[in-house]
Write an enzyme that holds these catalytic residues in place. Structure first.
Site, PDB file in Angstrom:
ATOM      1  N   ASP A  10       0.866  -1.179   0.000  1.00  0.00           N
ATOM      2  CA  ASP A  10       0.000   0.000   0.000  1.00  0.00           C
ATOM      3  C   ASP A  10       0.899   1.224   0.000  1.00  0.00           C
ATOM      4  O   ASP A  10       2.109   1.131   0.264  1.00  0.00           O
ATOM      5  CB  ASP A  10      -0.907  -0.013   1.238  1.00  0.00           C
ATOM      6  N   TYR A  42      -0.576   8.177  -2.647  1.00  0.00           N
ATOM      7  CA  TYR A  42      -0.869   7.814  -4.031  1.00  0.00           C
ATOM      8  C   TYR A  42      -2.128   8.529  -4.533  1.00  0.00           C
ATOM      9  O   TYR A  42      -2.213   8.902  -5.699  1.00  0.00           O
ATOM     10  CB  TYR A  42      -1.101   6.311  -4.151  1.00  0.00           C
ATOM     11  N   CYS A  74      -4.398  -1.244  -2.000  1.00  0.00           N
ATOM     12  CA  CYS A  74      -4.556   0.192  -2.217  1.00  0.00           C
ATOM     13  C   CYS A  74      -5.514   0.378  -3.384  1.00  0.00           C
ATOM     14  O   CYS A  74      -5.260  -0.126  -4.486  1.00  0.00           O
ATOM     15  CB  CYS A  74      -3.203   0.829  -2.529  1.00  0.00           C
ATOM     16  N   ASN A  75      -6.603   1.088  -3.163  1.00  0.00           N
ATOM     17  CA  ASN A  75      -7.580   1.304  -4.224  1.00  0.00           C
ATOM     18  C   ASN A  75      -6.992   2.084  -5.389  1.00  0.00           C
ATOM     19  O   ASN A  75      -7.216   1.755  -6.553  1.00  0.00           O
ATOM     20  CB  ASN A  75      -8.793   2.046  -3.661  1.00  0.00           C
ATOM     21  N   CYS A 192     -11.002   3.491   0.499  1.00  0.00           N
ATOM     22  CA  CYS A 192      -9.573   3.562   0.783  1.00  0.00           C
ATOM     23  C   CYS A 192      -9.295   2.668   1.973  1.00  0.00           C
ATOM     24  O   CYS A 192     -10.043   2.713   2.967  1.00  0.00           O
ATOM     25  CB  CYS A 192      -9.151   5.004   1.079  1.00  0.00           C
ATOM     26  N   THR A 193      -8.250   1.872   1.880  1.00  0.00           N
ATOM     27  CA  THR A 193      -7.980   0.927   2.964  1.00  0.00           C
ATOM     28  C   THR A 193      -7.613   1.633   4.271  1.00  0.00           C
ATOM     29  O   THR A 193      -7.817   1.082   5.351  1.00  0.00           O
ATOM     30  CB  THR A 193      -6.861  -0.053   2.563  1.00  0.00           C
ATOM     31  N   HIS A 194      -7.093   2.856   4.201  1.00  0.00           N
ATOM     32  CA  HIS A 194      -6.801   3.607   5.428  1.00  0.00           C
ATOM     33  C   HIS A 194      -8.072   3.865   6.239  1.00  0.00           C
ATOM     34  O   HIS A 194      -8.028   3.927   7.471  1.00  0.00           O
ATOM     35  CB  HIS A 194      -6.183   4.965   5.088  1.00  0.00           C
TER      36      HIS A 194
END
Length: 272
Positions: A10, A42, A74-75, A192-194
């Site tokens: 990511d 990103y 990561c999207n 978003c993975t965050h």
């Protein structure tokens, strides 16, 4: 090959949420997690930058760690680079993440679905094609959340979530009314993975009746399926995790301890 690790990367620490789901589904597997925070975020960079980083990381994970599969946690990187990486590495199972618009549309009763993500994800051609393909099933209220992923990452260092909470409040307020009544947004997609690590704050803001969807579990199921098909599952555990970062190892260590319960000081810095 079965004992080779699975690579996960990511732009920062958000992909730890996907790693958590992968470990739960595949407890015997070894993982190498790479946090590219030196080159983040990103989601606020152009596609060429994201593609270059994705190619460099994939090459590194293959050459140095001999990975047997790759998870792009990561999207934004998935949207920009997954097709290219699959073409360049046809022998490597590659799983990407994308916002769960289809399950959200199916789950929504009001047929109004909120989607939050980085600007790079929600303005990408792939995301828009996905959204347009489902426009007859639900209305999607899409909100780019500039700065939120970075604020979540920084909260690990500061031990202060005030900025995260403020941004979550700002962006959910901008989307409109949440709830179960006609015209309300009753489902929120984390693009978003965050954002998984801000889910508790988001849930308080949108209310307990609103369903919040992330992508970790579907990604884990897909990874498991591909490894089963390839006969590449590890059957002899226990699984191990190596943590690698292009940024500050202390930040990755702290995030792994805070959100995954890791008791480790073994993050390694890698710069390229």
């Amino acid at each position: 090959m079965n004992r080779q690790p699975i690579g996960v990367f990511d732009s920062g620490i958000g992909g730890l949420s996907v790693l958590q789901a992968l470990q739960a589904a595949l407890p015997l597997e070894h993982f190498v997690y790479l946090d590219d925070s030196l080159h983040a975020p990103y989601g606020e960079r152009d596609d060429a930058h994201v593609v270059d980083r994705s190619r460099a990381i994939t090459a590194y994970l293959r050459q140095t760690h001999g990975i047997k599969a790759l998870v792009i946690a990561c999207n934004t990187a998935t949207m920009a680079a997954v097709a290219l990486l699959r073409a360049e590495h046809p022998d490597l199972p590659i799983v990407g993440v994308e916002p769960g618009l289809k399950p959200a549309a199916a789950a929504s009763h009001t047929k109004r679905v909120g989607v939050i993500g980085t600007r790079g994800t929600v303005t990408s051609a792939k995301f828009n094609a996905l959204r347009l393909g489902l426009q007859e099933q639900a209305e999607f209220i899409v909100q780019p959340c500039d700065g939120l992923a970075d604020a979540i990452s920084r909260s690990v260092e500061t031990q202060d979530d005030l900025k995260v909470i403020a941004l979550c409040a700002e962006y959910t307020c901008a989307m409109g009314r949440f709830g179960l009544n006609s015209g309300d947004i009753d489902t929120l997609v984390l693009g978003c993975t965050h954002y998984v690590f801000a889910q508790a704050h988001l849930a308080r803001l949108v209310g307990p009746q609103v369903r919040i969807l992330s992508t970790g579990e579907p990604v884990a199921r897909r990874t498991q399926f591909l490894l089963e098909q390839a006969g590449a599952l590890n059957r002899t555990g226990p699984g191990r995790v190596a943590l690698i970062t292009t940024g500050d190892p202390a930040v990755l260590q702290a995030a792994a301890r805070r959100w995954l319960g890791f008791a480790t000081d073994d993050a390694v810095r890698w710069v390229v």
